[in-house]
Design a protein around this motif. Sequence first.
Motif, short mmCIF file in Angstrom:
data_model
loop_
_atom_site.label_atom_id
_atom_site.label_comp_id
_atom_site.label_asym_id
_atom_site.label_seq_id
_atom_site.Cartn_x
_atom_site.Cartn_y
_atom_site.Cartn_z
N GLN A 158 1.76 -6.04 1.09
CA GLN A 158 1.45 -4.73 1.63
C GLN A 158 -0.07 -4.62 1.78
O GLN A 158 -0.82 -4.98 0.87
N VAL A 159 -0.50 -4.12 2.93
CA VAL A 159 -1.94 -4.03 3.23
C VAL A 159 -2.27 -2.59 3.63
O VAL A 159 -1.59 -2.01 4.48
N VAL A 160 -3.29 -2.03 3.01
CA VAL A 160 -3.69 -0.66 3.31
C VAL A 160 -5.20 -0.61 3.47
O VAL A 160 -5.94 -1.04 2.58
N VAL A 192 -6.77 -2.93 0.55
CA VAL A 192 -6.06 -3.33 -0.67
C VAL A 192 -4.80 -4.07 -0.25
O VAL A 192 -4.00 -3.55 0.54
N ALA A 193 -4.63 -5.28 -0.77
CA ALA A 193 -3.43 -6.07 -0.50
C ALA A 193 -2.70 -6.29 -1.81
O ALA A 193 -3.27 -6.75 -2.79
N SER A 194 -1.41 -5.98 -1.80
CA SER A 194 -0.60 -6.12 -3.01
C SER A 194 0.74 -6.76 -2.65
O SER A 194 1.09 -6.88 -1.49
N GLY A 195 1.47 -7.14 -3.67
CA GLY A 195 2.73 -7.82 -3.46
C GLY A 195 2.59 -9.30 -3.73
O GLY A 195 1.94 -9.70 -4.69
N ASP A 196 3.14 -10.13 -2.87
CA ASP A 196 3.15 -11.58 -3.07
C ASP A 196 1.83 -12.20 -2.56
O ASP A 196 1.83 -13.05 -1.67
N ILE A 197 0.73 -11.78 -3.15
CA ILE A 197 -0.56 -12.25 -2.64
C ILE A 197 -0.80 -13.71 -2.98
O ILE A 197 -1.66 -14.36 -2.37
N ALA A 198 -0.07 -14.24 -3.93
CA ALA A 198 -0.20 -15.67 -4.23
C ALA A 198 0.22 -16.54 -3.04
O ALA A 198 -0.17 -17.71 -2.95
N THR A 208 -4.03 -8.04 -7.38
CA THR A 208 -4.25 -7.19 -6.22
C THR A 208 -5.56 -7.61 -5.58
O THR A 208 -6.57 -7.76 -6.27
N LEU A 209 -5.52 -7.82 -4.27
CA LEU A 209 -6.72 -8.25 -3.55
C LEU A 209 -7.43 -7.05 -2.95
O LEU A 209 -6.80 -6.20 -2.32
#
Length: 121
Positions: free
Chosen positions: A3-5, A23-29, A77-78
């Motif tokens: 998810q990117v916001v 902000v990027a969250s979720g499967d950022i790996a 979280t990126l």
Amino acid sequence: QVQVVESGGGSVQAGGSLKLSCVASGDIASTCSMGWYRQAPGKGRDILARYDTEGTVYYADSVKGRATISRDNVNNTLFLGLQMNNLKSDDTAMYYCAAFRPWAGCQPRYWGQGTQVTVSL
């Protein structure tokens, strides 16, 4: 899924500055890179700045010397920033953050909804 916001857009006078945040969250790996793009009305989506797979930064000529990209990884979280200085009317556009996946090399796959930047003379 990632998810990117984005946030931080707004209206500014020419010569001013803005700091955009993502902000990027979720499967950022599963991501291999992140970057910023923009799309002006009636035009295509152009890359502005991104990190390559080895962490080297790339800037488009249109923003080189006026933009600084930054990133941080906190608790899976990126956070990606884009500091834009000396804004010009040509910088008016919707700005998008993208998370890249390792497909066909490393390509943008997940996009945010965008944040509008309007620069007035």
